[in-house]
Enzyme design. Structure first.
Site, PDB file in Angstrom:
ATOM      1  N   ARG A 248     -43.979  34.653 -45.442  1.00  0.00           N
ATOM      2  CA  ARG A 248     -44.635  34.670 -44.127  1.00  0.00           C
ATOM      3  C   ARG A 248     -44.757  33.261 -43.551  1.00  0.00           C
ATOM      4  O   ARG A 248     -44.724  33.078 -42.338  1.00  0.00           O
ATOM      5  CB  ARG A 248     -45.987  35.381 -44.239  1.00  0.00           C
ATOM      6  CG  ARG A 248     -46.980  34.683 -45.122  1.00  0.00           C
ATOM      7  CD  ARG A 248     -48.123  35.599 -45.581  1.00  0.00           C
ATOM      8  NE  ARG A 248     -47.696  36.545 -46.615  1.00  0.00           N
ATOM      9  CZ  ARG A 248     -48.489  37.476 -47.141  1.00  0.00           C
ATOM     10  NH1 ARG A 248     -49.729  37.616 -46.736  1.00  0.00           N
ATOM     11  NH2 ARG A 248     -48.024  38.300 -48.068  1.00  0.00           N
TER      12      ARG A 248
ATOM     13  N   ASP B   8     -47.357  31.880 -53.557  1.00  0.00           N
ATOM     14  CA  ASP B   8     -46.369  32.955 -53.707  1.00  0.00           C
ATOM     15  C   ASP B   8     -46.286  33.842 -52.458  1.00  0.00           C
ATOM     16  O   ASP B   8     -45.390  34.653 -52.336  1.00  0.00           O
ATOM     17  CB  ASP B   8     -46.722  33.796 -54.950  1.00  0.00           C
ATOM     18  CG  ASP B   8     -45.569  34.669 -55.410  1.00  0.00           C
ATOM     19  OD1 ASP B   8     -44.425  34.433 -54.948  1.00  0.00           O
ATOM     20  OD2 ASP B   8     -45.800  35.573 -56.231  1.00  0.00           O
TER      21      ASP B   8
ATOM     22  N   GLU C 161     -45.140  33.109 -49.660  1.00  0.00           N
ATOM     23  CA  GLU C 161     -44.416  32.040 -48.971  1.00  0.00           C
ATOM     24  C   GLU C 161     -43.525  32.546 -47.845  1.00  0.00           C
ATOM     25  O   GLU C 161     -43.242  31.812 -46.902  1.00  0.00           O
ATOM     26  CB  GLU C 161     -43.570  31.244 -49.981  1.00  0.00           C
ATOM     27  CG  GLU C 161     -42.190  31.826 -50.321  1.00  0.00           C
ATOM     28  CD  GLU C 161     -42.232  33.203 -50.972  1.00  0.00           C
ATOM     29  OE1 GLU C 161     -43.274  33.556 -51.538  1.00  0.00           O
ATOM     30  OE2 GLU C 161     -41.227  33.935 -50.897  1.00  0.00           O
TER      31      GLU C 161
ATOM     32  N   ASP D 243     -37.552  32.479 -55.451  1.00  0.00           N
ATOM     33  CA  ASP D 243     -39.008  32.499 -55.300  1.00  0.00           C
ATOM     34  C   ASP D 243     -39.666  32.551 -56.679  1.00  0.00           C
ATOM     35  O   ASP D 243     -39.863  33.619 -57.249  1.00  0.00           O
ATOM     36  CB  ASP D 243     -39.435  33.712 -54.457  1.00  0.00           C
ATOM     37  CG  ASP D 243     -40.956  33.786 -54.287  1.00  0.00           C
ATOM     38  OD1 ASP D 243     -41.634  32.781 -54.577  1.00  0.00           O
ATOM     39  OD2 ASP D 243     -41.442  34.851 -53.837  1.00  0.00           O
TER      40      ASP D 243
ATOM     41  N   LYS E 177     -35.696  36.240 -43.710  1.00  0.00           N
ATOM     42  CA  LYS E 177     -36.336  35.426 -44.758  1.00  0.00           C
ATOM     43  C   LYS E 177     -35.253  35.031 -45.755  1.00  0.00           C
ATOM     44  O   LYS E 177     -34.574  35.886 -46.312  1.00  0.00           O
ATOM     45  CB  LYS E 177     -37.442  36.218 -45.466  1.00  0.00           C
ATOM     46  CG  LYS E 177     -37.940  35.562 -46.767  1.00  0.00           C
ATOM     47  CD  LYS E 177     -39.078  36.344 -47.444  1.00  0.00           C
ATOM     48  CE  LYS E 177     -39.417  35.781 -48.823  1.00  0.00           C
ATOM     49  NZ  LYS E 177     -40.516  36.505 -49.503  1.00  0.00           N
TER      50      LYS E 177
ATOM     51  N   LYS F 133     -45.050  33.033 -60.661  1.00  0.00           N
ATOM     52  CA  LYS F 133     -44.880  34.440 -61.025  1.00  0.00           C
ATOM     53  C   LYS F 133     -44.763  34.564 -62.545  1.00  0.00           C
ATOM     54  O   LYS F 133     -44.336  33.615 -63.203  1.00  0.00           O
ATOM     55  CB  LYS F 133     -43.589  34.988 -60.388  1.00  0.00           C
ATOM     56  CG  LYS F 133     -43.665  35.235 -58.906  1.00  0.00           C
ATOM     57  CD  LYS F 133     -42.361  35.836 -58.407  1.00  0.00           C
ATOM     58  CE  LYS F 133     -42.388  36.065 -56.893  1.00  0.00           C
ATOM     59  NZ  LYS F 133     -43.373  37.040 -56.442  1.00  0.00           N
TER      60      LYS F 133
ATOM     61  N   ASP G 163     -34.473  37.073 -53.034  1.00  0.00           N
ATOM     62  CA  ASP G 163     -35.529  36.918 -52.041  1.00  0.00           C
ATOM     63  C   ASP G 163     -34.993  36.323 -50.732  1.00  0.00           C
ATOM     64  O   ASP G 163     -35.746  36.060 -49.802  1.00  0.00           O
ATOM     65  CB  ASP G 163     -36.661  36.045 -52.626  1.00  0.00           C
ATOM     66  CG  ASP G 163     -38.015  36.376 -52.016  1.00  0.00           C
ATOM     67  OD1 ASP G 163     -38.164  37.483 -51.449  1.00  0.00           O
ATOM     68  OD2 ASP G 163     -38.918  35.518 -52.096  1.00  0.00           O
TER      69      ASP G 163
END
Ligand code: BES
Ligand code: MN
Ligand code: ZN
Length: 497
Positions: free
Chosen positions: A349, A345, A347, A268, A263, A275, A286
């Site tokens: 996956r 959020d 995201e 993010d 990933k 967030k 991230d």
């Protein structure tokens, strides 16, 4: 840092570090070099050990400053613990302890003796590796720095019983340390410097190591139908990228590779499901999973690992914007499955869904391992001490857990199953991208599994272990590089030759 290996010869000057085993009648057991120093100092070593109750317990240290009878500036005794239990990772941790004690000196001699012929070279190599791992620094953006605070250690002479073998062993250890440093570097870079395209540019350095580097931009990914990944990057000014790295080191270059997927969300913000501000800066890391992929490829290439591995990184920036995807949007993944995006959020996956599918379609790998800073819930479950592992295959899972145990990058397996999969049913699409709020790491893994055909697959949720502010046994504070040593070991133990 310059590391050399030579035969044991107690130096006359400078800093000398001597490993001391635990043993005898509950006390320390001095090897020949340590005994010689004890004699030279007219027993100062034994007296100091007794006074400080130093028994050679692993990672304990004892310093003698300007010991009489010598011209040395310091003798540092470091506990090796019981030699029976001294393995490679224990040696690395001892190296890290030595580094912290000696970082302010420009050079040192480290003596490792009495460990037994079979292990001496291996342990000396890993001890040196531990010194280097702990010495990592990221100082490129500092324009001023207190001179006294700066580490000075430049040269380390490791003295051991089999220096030629140790040097050979160290070549492979050093390749892995190089990989860990590469990972730590990209993960630590701020998000204005590392974004999808600049991550790709950084990864191109790997071509010098013999890795094939390829990247797909948004036009190519649109053609492939990667609606899940592209939806995440849609609110960003930066173009999303799919990075593909190949190391074909096996004799049979056409043998099915192992696929490692990362990933790579370079920042993010949460997107429209924004967030909270406090701590949002953490989301520069991230892309930690992608960071492991590039570091691993460097490690494999630099030690010329006889194995075929393909690394894939889904690189996107998740930003809120007029063009950003909305909660409620339905996107179509490359697999054809549709996803209702209820929380922008969740995201990671979405990104992995398309990269995992692509990896299987193009490379027909014999197994897939993905790494992702996927859920905050895994930190609730395991804190910083273990990463979570989820798998459709007991054998693959056991091998990864064993490799993690061996290098002290530990994994804990969590369950999967239909009970959890039900949680991501959507009334309007094939699935939704969040569960009901409980067991969030497992529902995230269930989501990923919907993009896995029948290939052994493991998902490592590394959200709790990528970054460690206080530092770990082998890393100073910040990016840990967790995963590089683990996967390197997993590959070496199970796929080479
Ligand atoms: N990148 C985060 C997960 C994360 C959180 C990593 C903290 C490292 C530290 C991920 O994209 C995320 O935001 N996950 C959400 C999922 C939720 C919306 C279902 C989370 O964990 O809160
Ligand atoms: Mn997120
Ligand atoms: Zn994320």
């Amino acid at each position: 840092m310059n590391i050399t290996f030579s035969k044991i010869a107690v130096p006359a000057q400078g800093v000398v570090v001597v490993g001391v085993a635990e043993g005898g009648a509950g006390g320390a057991k001095l090897g020949p070099a340590a005994a010689k120093l004890d004699k030279q100092t007219r027993g100062a070593l034994s007296r100091a050990m007794k006074a400080a109750e130093f028994t050679g317990k692993r990672e304990k240290t004892l310093t003698l400053v300007v010991p009489a009878g010598t011209k040395l500036s310091r003798i540092l005794l470091v506990g090796l613990g019981s030699l029976k239990f001294l393995d490679a990772v224990a040696a690395e941790r001892i190296g890290a302890v030595i580094y912290d004690a000696v970082a302010k000196d420009p050079s040192m001699v480290v003596i490792l003796e009495g460990t037994g012929a079979a292990d001496n070279a291996l342990l000396a190599a890993h001890l040196a590796g531990g010194i280097r791992l702990k010495s990592y620094r990221f100082a490129k953006y500092r324009t001023k720095e207190d001179k006294d605070a700066k580490p000075k250690l430049k040269s380390v002479a490791v003295q051991c019983e089999y220096p030629a073998d140790a040097k050979k062993r160290y070549a492979a250890v050093a390749a892995v340390v190089d990989g860990v440093f590469f990972t730590r570097d990209v993960v630590t870079e701020p998000p204005n410097i590392i974004y999808p395209e600049s991550f790709v540019a950084r990864a191109k350095e790997l071509t010098k190591d013999g890795v094939k580097v390829e990247a797909l931009g948004e036009a190519a990914m649109t053609k492939l139908g990667m609606g899940a990944l592209l939806g995440v990057g849609q609110g960003s000014e930066r173009e999303s990228q799919l990075l593909i790295l190949r190391w074909d080191g096996a004799k049979d270059k056409s043998a099915a590779p192992l696929a490692i997927v990362g990933k790579g969300v370079t920042f993010d913000s949460g997107g429209i499901s924004l967030k909270p501000g406090a701590g949002m800066w953490d989301m520069k890391w991230d892309m930690g999973g992608a960071g492991v992929v590039v570091g691993l490829m460097r490690a494999l290439a630099r030690r010329k690992a006889p194995v075929n591995v393909v690394g894939l990184c889904g690189l996107v920036e998740n930003m809120p914007d007029a063009k950003a995807q909305r909660p409620g949007d339905i996107v179509t993944s490359m697999s054809g499955q549709t996803i209702e995006v209820l929380n922008t959020d969740a995201e990671g996956r979405l990104v992995l869904a398309d990269v995992l599918w692509y990896a299987q379609q193009r490379f027909k790998p014999k197994a897939i391992v993905d790494l992702a800073t996927l859920t905050g819930a895994i930190i609730q479950a395991l804190s910083e001490h273990y990463a979570g592992i989820f798998s459709n295959n007991d054998d693959l899972s056991a091998k990864l857990i064993a490799a993690g145990q061996a290098v002290s990058e530990r994994l804990w397996r969590l369950p999967m199953g239909d009970e959890y999969d039900r949680d991501i049913k959507s009334p309007v699409a094939d699935m939704k991208n969040i569960g009901g709020g409980r067991a969030g790491s497992i529902t995230a893994a269930q989501f990923l599994q919907r993009f896995i055909k029948d290939v052994p697959w493991a998902h490592l949720d590394i959200a709790g272990v990528v970054w460690n502010e206080k530092g770990t046994a082998l890393a100073p504070g910040g990016s840990t590089g967790y995963g590089v040593r683990l996967l390197n070991r997993f590959i070496a133990d199970n796929y080479e030759r």
